[in-house]
Design a protein around this motif. Structure first.
Motif, mmCIF file in Angstrom:
data_model
loop_
_atom_site.group_PDB
_atom_site.id
_atom_site.type_symbol
_atom_site.label_atom_id
_atom_site.label_comp_id
_atom_site.label_asym_id
_atom_site.label_seq_id
_atom_site.Cartn_x
_atom_site.Cartn_y
_atom_site.Cartn_z
ATOM 1 N N HIS A 1 60.119 63.041 50.078
ATOM 2 C CA HIS A 1 59.862 62.258 51.289
ATOM 3 C C HIS A 1 58.785 61.195 51.043
ATOM 4 C CE1 HIS A 1 62.521 64.488 53.880
ATOM 5 N NE2 HIS A 1 61.941 65.634 53.558
ATOM 6 N N GLY A 2 57.781 61.523 50.298
ATOM 7 C CA GLY A 2 56.703 60.570 49.976
ATOM 8 C C GLY A 2 57.231 59.401 49.167
ATOM 9 N N THR B 1 60.325 58.346 49.037
ATOM 10 C CA THR B 1 61.210 57.563 49.909
ATOM 11 C C THR B 1 60.383 56.624 50.794
ATOM 12 O OG1 THR B 1 62.821 59.359 49.929
ATOM 13 C CG2 THR B 1 63.014 57.697 51.668
ATOM 14 N N ALA B 2 59.301 57.114 51.336
ATOM 15 C CA ALA B 2 58.441 56.293 52.185
ATOM 16 C C ALA B 2 57.828 55.141 51.398
ATOM 17 C CB ALA B 2 57.343 57.156 52.816
ATOM 18 N N ILE B 3 57.373 55.409 50.193
ATOM 19 C CA ILE B 3 56.750 54.358 49.366
ATOM 20 C C ILE B 3 57.775 53.294 48.991
ATOM 21 C CG2 ILE B 3 55.711 53.897 47.106
ATOM 22 C CD1 ILE B 3 54.200 56.552 47.445
ATOM 23 N N SER C 1 60.557 52.538 50.621
ATOM 24 C CA SER C 1 60.898 51.794 51.844
ATOM 25 C C SER C 1 59.806 50.799 52.200
ATOM 26 C CB SER C 1 61.100 52.755 53.018
ATOM 27 O OG SER C 1 62.175 53.622 52.733
ATOM 28 N N LEU C 2 58.554 51.209 52.090
ATOM 29 C CA LEU C 2 57.437 50.321 52.382
ATOM 30 C C LEU C 2 57.426 49.141 51.421
ATOM 31 C CD1 LEU C 2 54.868 49.786 54.014
ATOM 32 C CD2 LEU C 2 53.624 51.101 52.300
ATOM 33 N N THR C 3 57.657 49.380 50.150
ATOM 34 C CA THR C 3 57.673 48.308 49.148
ATOM 35 C C THR C 3 58.800 47.313 49.434
ATOM 36 O OG1 THR C 3 56.792 49.851 47.503
ATOM 37 C CG2 THR C 3 57.785 47.828 46.673
#
Length: 184
Positions: free
Chosen positions: A44-45, A47-49, A51-53
């Motif tokens: 999950h971490g 995936t979040a990074i 997506s943010l990038t």
């Protein structure tokens, strides 16, 4: 004997219907190792990074051409103080046109080029010209014959006919005009 209510007990019943399975067959269950809690957090971490990038990359990207209004145009205006350059002074000596009445003294008609002292060279009064003798006609009423900008009482560049009222003691300068004649 233990009595279980629907939805309670060791295996609660789901609030939805089970998928249809033919008799004698069990619904498919996931095959493979179960995910560990630490790896789930890591997945999950990441995936979040990612997506943010991607979001930052899209937001910081150049102009996509879908802008609702044009970008403002920046205009810079610089004001500088111009150096004072002395004006070139040209002295033109013009002979006044001979007074039609043949009297001595100030004239009532004169050439369209020259500088005249009102009361001495020409009579005070209102004078008229038909306009420019070429491309333009310039006239000026002056306080004195110094050639300074501050000595100008009134002036104009004209194309067609005009009238100018001249007072005793003023200087009258004219250039590129047809002859001037007293009309009042």
């Amino acid at each position: 004997m233990t009595h279980h209510n629907l939805g309670t007990g060791p295996h609660p019943q789901p609030p939805y219907q089970q998928p249809f399975a033919p008799p004698g067959r069990q619904p498919a269950t996931p095959v493979g190792p179960t995910a560990r809690p630490g790896r789930r957090f890591l997945a999950h971490g990441l995936t979040a990074i990612v997506s943010l990038t991607i979001g930052v990359g899209i937001g910081a990207g150049g102009d996509t051409g879908t802008s609702a209004s044009p970008r403002p145009i920046v205009t810079v205006t610089e004001t500088t103080q111009a150096e004072s350059v002395p004006a070139a002074t040209e002295t033109v000596t013009a002979e006044p046109v001979v007074d039609p009445k043949g009297e001595n003294g100030p004239q009532t008609a004169f050439s369209g080029d020259g500088q005249y002292l009102v009361g001495e060279d020409i009579k005070p009064g209102t004078y008229k010209t038909a306009g420019a003798d070429g491309s333009s006609c310039y006239w000026a009423r002056l306080k004195n014959a110094s050639g300074e900008f501050t000595s100008i009482i009134a002036n104009d560049n004209i194309q067609g006919q005009t009238r100018v009222a001249l007072k005793k003691g003023e200087f009258f300068e004219t250039s590129g005009c047809q002859d001037w004649k007293r009309v009042g």
